[in-house]
Design an enzyme around this catalytic site. Structure first.
Site, PDB file in Angstrom:
ATOM      1  N   SER A 205     -29.759 -74.021   5.882  1.00  0.00           N
ATOM      2  CA  SER A 205     -29.755 -74.916   4.696  1.00  0.00           C
ATOM      3  C   SER A 205     -28.191 -75.202   4.317  1.00  0.00           C
ATOM      4  O   SER A 205     -27.415 -75.638   5.297  1.00  0.00           O
ATOM      5  CB  SER A 205     -30.283 -74.451   3.432  1.00  0.00           C
ATOM      6  OG  SER A 205     -30.461 -75.567   2.388  1.00  0.00           O
TER       7      SER A 205
ATOM      8  N   ASP B 276     -40.831 -78.933   5.545  1.00  0.00           N
ATOM      9  CA  ASP B 276     -40.054 -78.719   4.480  1.00  0.00           C
ATOM     10  C   ASP B 276     -39.877 -79.626   3.302  1.00  0.00           C
ATOM     11  O   ASP B 276     -39.768 -80.663   3.694  1.00  0.00           O
ATOM     12  CB  ASP B 276     -38.464 -78.549   5.211  1.00  0.00           C
ATOM     13  CG  ASP B 276     -37.288 -77.984   4.614  1.00  0.00           C
ATOM     14  OD1 ASP B 276     -37.107 -78.186   3.191  1.00  0.00           O
ATOM     15  OD2 ASP B 276     -36.532 -77.563   5.171  1.00  0.00           O
TER      16      ASP B 276
ATOM     17  N   HIS C 159     -39.107 -74.394   4.085  1.00  0.00           N
ATOM     18  CA  HIS C 159     -37.759 -74.137   3.753  1.00  0.00           C
ATOM     19  C   HIS C 159     -37.322 -72.555   3.655  1.00  0.00           C
ATOM     20  O   HIS C 159     -36.051 -72.409   3.474  1.00  0.00           O
ATOM     21  CB  HIS C 159     -37.000 -75.182   2.601  1.00  0.00           C
ATOM     22  CG  HIS C 159     -35.574 -75.211   2.562  1.00  0.00           C
ATOM     23  ND1 HIS C 159     -34.984 -75.874   3.522  1.00  0.00           N
ATOM     24  CD2 HIS C 159     -34.655 -74.613   1.725  1.00  0.00           C
ATOM     25  CE1 HIS C 159     -33.573 -76.048   3.500  1.00  0.00           C
ATOM     26  NE2 HIS C 159     -33.280 -75.142   2.342  1.00  0.00           N
TER      27      HIS C 159
END
Length: 278
Positions: free
Chosen positions: A147, A223, A256
């Site tokens: 991320s 995600d 995620h």
């Protein structure tokens, strides 16, 4: 430098250290996994630097990713720093996506952030110098992250040709100049000049990268941040236009979370091992 955690793990040791950072002007923690090969006389092992995402510390990766088993198999040291400066004297902001836990791996230029928020310099210069001085490692380096940390890994590798032998990312923010997370952070840390932002944006950097270091990205198709914050297709288009090697794998069903990272961390460590041990 003080060791504050020490855990046996897959024949090696998962440790956490605390030190005073001259770059950040505060006390920082970083994690080091030393595989069993590190105990051999004269050992000098390659190092994988892992950069975590928003809200994380050094703890998230070492407790959730399951990387130690695979690092032990390949004989790779794994170093995981914190994501921002820490302490009462460090500037902070409301919300999770600016301030502590959200350093974005840049060198801030704007007040009140510029004095402390120099995570790029910390990760690229101070931390490797510390690791290479105190642990049985070589100068063979790789970098990966998730991320915000995926953004950090990509930009750090692209900005430093020849310094890293491989790079990969999970669910990276590939175009921070074009998404809300990045726009908020960059406006605060770097100021309003969007031209200055390009130096910290992988989608911009890949257009003229002097080294064609292959990029490996895994992205969960389910995600929750995919369409608004991550947008890997932007990097894919830029890489294709520049002839820069990129492997982008869209993984159906994955989100995620660290469940996603733990599912494919073995493939990423194997990817780095091929480059680091060649």
């Amino acid at each position: 430098m003080e060791r504050i955690e020490h855990h046996a793990s897959f024949g090696g040791w998962q440790d956490v250290y605390r030190h005073e950072s001259s770059t950040l002007g505060c006390t920082m923690n970083f994690a080091v996994y030393l595989p069993p090969q590190a105990a051999r006389a004269g050992a000098r092992l390659p190092v994988l630097y892992w950069l975590s995402g928003l809200t994380c510390t050094e703890q998230n990766f070492i407790t959730k990713a399951g990387a130690q088993r695979h690092a032990a198999e390949h004989g790779i040291v794994v170093v995981a720093p914190d994501t921002s400066p820490r302490g009462e004297e460090v500037p902070d902001a409301e919300g999770y996506d600016l301030g502590k836990g959200a350093g974005f791996y840049v060198n801030a230029t704007e007040s009140p952030w510029a004095h402390r928020y120099r995570i790029y310099d910390y990760v690229v210069d101070e931390l490797p110098a510390l690791v290479e001085a105190h642990f049985p490692v070589s100068d063979a380096r790789a970098v990966s992250g998730h991320s915000m940390g995926g953004h950090g890994a990509l930009t750090i590798a692209l900005r430093n040709p020849g310094r890293y032998r491989s790079v990969s990312a999970f669910s990276p923010i590939v175009a921070p100049s074009q998404v809300p997370w990045g726009e908020k952070a960059f406006a605060a840390y770097l100021g309003p000049d969007r031209e200055a932002w390009k130096a910290w944006d992988a989608t911009e950097l890949v257009k003229s990268a002097p080294e064609k270091l292959p990029l490996l990205i895994d992205q969960g198709a389910d995600d929750e941040f995919l369409d608004l914050q991550l947008r890997p297709q932007l990097l894919q288009a830029a890489a294709e236009a520049a002839g820069h090697p990129l492997t982008l794998r869209l993984r159906p069903g994955y989100d995620h979370s660290y469940y996603f990272i733990a599912s494919f961390i073995d493939e990423h460590i194997a990817h780095h091992a091929r480059a680091l041990l060649a």
